[in-house]
Design a protein around this motif. Structure first.
Motif, mmCIF file in Angstrom:
data_model
loop_
_atom_site.group_PDB
_atom_site.id
_atom_site.type_symbol
_atom_site.label_atom_id
_atom_site.label_comp_id
_atom_site.label_asym_id
_atom_site.label_seq_id
_atom_site.Cartn_x
_atom_site.Cartn_y
_atom_site.Cartn_z
ATOM 1 N N UNK A 31 -24.687 17.803 -28.934
ATOM 2 C CA UNK A 31 -24.682 19.138 -29.547
ATOM 3 C C UNK A 31 -24.460 20.221 -28.488
ATOM 4 N N UNK A 32 -25.161 20.128 -27.377
ATOM 5 C CA UNK A 32 -25.021 21.117 -26.303
ATOM 6 C C UNK A 32 -23.593 21.137 -25.759
ATOM 7 N N UNK A 33 -22.985 19.961 -25.588
ATOM 8 C CA UNK A 33 -21.651 19.866 -25.004
ATOM 9 C C UNK A 33 -20.539 19.820 -26.050
ATOM 10 N N UNK A 34 -20.926 20.052 -27.301
ATOM 11 C CA UNK A 34 -19.976 20.124 -28.411
ATOM 12 C C UNK A 34 -19.076 18.881 -28.502
ATOM 13 N N UNK A 36 -18.216 15.697 -30.672
ATOM 14 C CA UNK A 36 -18.312 15.458 -32.103
ATOM 15 C C UNK A 36 -19.233 14.302 -32.481
ATOM 16 N N UNK A 37 -19.372 13.317 -31.606
ATOM 17 C CA UNK A 37 -20.240 12.192 -31.908
ATOM 18 C C UNK A 37 -20.876 11.732 -30.609
ATOM 19 N N UNK A 38 -22.146 11.441 -30.631
ATOM 20 C CA UNK A 38 -22.855 11.074 -29.409
ATOM 21 C C UNK A 38 -22.286 9.822 -28.741
ATOM 22 N N UNK A 39 -21.569 8.984 -29.485
ATOM 23 C CA UNK A 39 -20.933 7.796 -28.899
ATOM 24 C C UNK A 39 -19.811 8.183 -27.935
ATOM 25 N N UNK A 40 -19.365 9.429 -27.982
ATOM 26 C CA UNK A 40 -18.255 9.882 -27.140
ATOM 27 C C UNK A 40 -18.739 10.557 -25.864
ATOM 28 N N UNK A 41 -19.985 10.395 -25.506
ATOM 29 C CA UNK A 41 -20.539 11.036 -24.317
ATOM 30 C C UNK A 41 -20.287 10.245 -23.041
ATOM 31 N N UNK A 42 -19.254 9.441 -22.980
ATOM 32 C CA UNK A 42 -18.960 8.627 -21.808
ATOM 33 C C UNK A 42 -18.184 9.354 -20.733
ATOM 34 N N UNK A 43 -17.700 10.563 -21.017
ATOM 35 C CA UNK A 43 -16.921 11.322 -20.048
ATOM 36 C C UNK A 43 -17.811 12.263 -19.244
ATOM 37 N N UNK A 44 -17.237 12.820 -18.193
ATOM 38 C CA UNK A 44 -17.907 13.855 -17.408
ATOM 39 C C UNK A 44 -17.539 15.209 -17.997
ATOM 40 N N UNK A 45 -18.530 16.070 -18.178
ATOM 41 C CA UNK A 45 -18.308 17.380 -18.790
ATOM 42 C C UNK A 45 -18.792 18.482 -17.854
ATOM 43 N N UNK A 46 -17.954 19.499 -17.604
ATOM 44 C CA UNK A 46 -18.436 20.645 -16.825
ATOM 45 C C UNK A 46 -19.477 21.415 -17.632
ATOM 46 N N UNK A 47 -20.434 21.995 -16.941
ATOM 47 C CA UNK A 47 -21.486 22.787 -17.578
ATOM 48 C C UNK A 47 -21.063 24.256 -17.558
#
Length: 77
Positions: A31-34, A36-47
């Protein structure tokens, strides 16, 4: 998955520090990193500034966006 916030000095390519934020849970991080699905959190995201504000409230971390860049970096546990 283990989720860490990594801190990089803007002038360097190596991390100064990392903090484990896995306790927030995948749904909250998605939710914080927008994402769409928590299963897609495998990438690196800038804050971003907005995300840093949300993370600061939830984790008590302090973000210095003028000096550092921050990234959400997932790793396999």
């Amino acid at each position: 998955m283990i989720y860490r916030i990594a801190q990089y000095r803007k002038t360097e390519d190596f991390t100064d520090d990392r903090w484990d934020v896995s306790s927030l849970g995948e749904e909250a991080l998605a939710k914080i990193f927008r994402v769409t699905h928590s299963d897609h959190l495998g990438d690196t995201y800038p804050v971003t500034e907005e995300q840093a504000t949300k993370l600061a409230v939830l984790t008590d971390l302090t973000f210095d966006l003028d000096t550092y860049e921050y990234f959400l970096e997932p790793t396999a546990d």
